[in-house]
Design a protein around this motif. Structure first.
Motif: not given
Lengths: 218, 289
Positions: A203-211
């Motif tokens: 989830l954290a990696v996905s959030a950073v990528l999305t950002q």
């Protein structure tokens, strides 16, 4: 942050876009748990799978409510794009907690089981792990990352199917197989903790990528 | 305050939208940018407010509190205008009470009284635009950026918007707006630029003028009938008005002075005084840094 979460929640409730994923979740549970009996953990495996799919759908729906112009205003009002994204994730996770509670209790109401505290704990843990993974995938398939709806839908289907069915990709498929393996709930504690760490990291990696992608697109 | 240095923007391999743009905004200044459709005005404003980052060049000194009115405000929200503004106010750190009071006051001034409880989706284009303006002013911004704010607004709202812009500048905000028409003076812009071919040039006759405003003092004539009421703020070029007893002081951009005098005389007002007002304008580059 509380104001942002409140705003996200209000728009989600007003838009009623939570309904399709919620109904899908209930439908899967109805098919899989009505009149179920015997060991509880395989039933919770099914619930966790349903939470995963619904979490991804709910997150895409939630993130897609806001058009680019409204998003611009929200970002400027909040003083940056990070806080609005965190609020989106928080509301999506809150929705998943509701699903988890439903997914925990409905099998007991609709089927015939004699639950132990350990089984319930494993059920909650598995569903929350799948929720985190689902929210992560949902973010990557939202219009923040993929602007064209067609590509977004295809990517979402591919990613969800792959994560659900491929044994090599943690954490969803391994967790579901773990629950269906027939092992006792006490044996699952440590593996589940490991997968929980993987889910949160996903989830954290996905959030950073999305950002990153959303910032770069502009 | 805010400074753009040699800012360029290109999307992919297409021709650059902006090339070597230098721009400086100081507090209390109203800056207008004119340019045709697709001239890159919106891109420039998005870079100014920080929604978009320049391909090359740097932006410095962006303040924390920014009001941004986008070019389009598609009413795709199911929230009511009042609820939307309340949320935006709270996101900006206001309490619920203060936010709803500010929102109600702005809606009132902009003429959005009856529709505030209707979903944004059902608002007309002009009313949606008023909501967009209101959300930018819920907290007095240090930088106010408006993208073609006049399009879609009715004539009464034009006057109110002029007032709001002048007030924001008066309380120390740097104001930047775009328009494809000749709205430069309608908001009392002190500095004007033109954006053509991705390059920003000072507008002749606008930049560097220190005196662009006239104060017109009007009163009821000594003899004869009472003058008719006039909504001064709705007239073109009017920056603000001040009522003191029977006299009205109207600050008007020079270009619209004669039209204002004519309108005033026709309605039975008597002109008692004309004053040059020192505009807050400073030519670009000479302002306080």
């Amino acid at each position: 942050m509380i104001a942002l979460i409140h705003f996200r929640l209000s728009t989600l409730l007003h838009s009623q876009r939570y309904l399709p994923p919620a109904l899908l979740f209930l439908a899967v549970l109805a098919v899989g748990t009505v009149n179920s009996s015997g060991p509880l953990l395989p039933v919770y495996a099914l619930c966790a799978g349903a939470v995963f799919i619904s979490a991804a759908w709910l997150t895409v729906a939630l993130a897609n409510i806001e058009g680019p112009e409204h998003r611009a205003i929200t970002v400027i009002s909040a003083g940056g794009s990070r806080a609005p994204l965190v609020a989106t994730i928080a509301v999506a996770l809150a929705g998943c907690v509701v699903l988890t509670v439903v997914g925990l209790l409905l099998p007991l109401a609709w089927g015939t089981h004699s639950p132990t505290a350990a089984e319930l704990a494993v059920g909650v843990g598995a569903q929350l792990i799948c929720a985190c993974a689902g929210v992560g995938i949902g973010l990557l398939c939202s219009r923040l990352v993929i602007t064209r709806p067609g590509y977004s839908l295809l990517t979402a289907l591919a990613l969800v199917m792959l994560t659900l069915l491929a044994p090599a990709i943690p954490p969803v498929n391994p967790v579901l197989r773990l629950l269906s393996s027939g092992r006792g709930p006490h044996e699952l504690l440590w593996p589940l903790l490991g997968f929980a760490a993987v889910a949160i990291a996903t989830l954290a990696v996905s959030a950073v990528l999305t950002q990153r992608v959303a910032a770069r697109r502009t | 305050m805010l400074r753009l240095e040699a800012v360029s923007k290109r999307y992919g391999r297409a021709a650059p939208v902006l090339t070597g743009v230098d721009l400086e905004l100081t507090a209390g200044q109203v800056v207008a940018i004119k340019g045709g459709n697709g001239s890159g005005k919106s891109t420039l404003l998005r870079i100014v407010v920080g929604l978009s980052s320049p391909s090359t060049g740097i932006v410095t000194g962006r303040p924390a509190s920014i009001g941004y009115v986008p070019e389009r405000f598609p009413p795709d929200e199911r929230l009511s205008a009042a609820a939307y503004l309340l949320h935006m106010g709270r996101i900006r750190g206001l309490t619920t009470r203060v936010a709803s009071r500010r929102a109600a006051r702005l809606c009132d001034r902009l003429g959005l009284i009856g529709d505030a409880s209707a979903p944004l989706q059902r608002l007309s284009k002009g009313n949606a635009q008023k909501v967009a303006v209101a959300q930018a002013l819920l907290v007095a911004p240090q930088l106010l950026v408006l993208d073609e704010p006049w399009s879609g607004l009715d004539i009464t709202a034009h006057g109110v918007l002029n007032e709001l812009v002048t007030e924001a500048a008066g309380s120390g905000a740097a104001v930047l707006f775009t328009d494809h028409g000749d709205a430069l003076t309608s908001a009392g812009a002190s500095v004007g630029y033109e954006l053509t071919g991705g390059r920003l040039r000072p507008r002749p006759g606008a930049a560097g003028q220190r005196h662009v405003v006239t104060e017109v003092v009007l009163a009821a004539p000594v003899t004869g009938p009472q003058p008719r009421r006039v909504q001064w703020s709705a007239l073109p070029g009017v920056l603000d008005t001040c009522h003191e007893g029977d006299t009205v002081t109207v600050r008007v951009a020079d270009e619209h002075r004669d039209a204002l005098l004519l309108a005033a005389l026709r309605r039975g007002w008597s002109v008692t005084e004309l004053r040059r007002a020192a505009a807050s304008a400073q030519p670009p580059g000479s302002g306080a840094r």
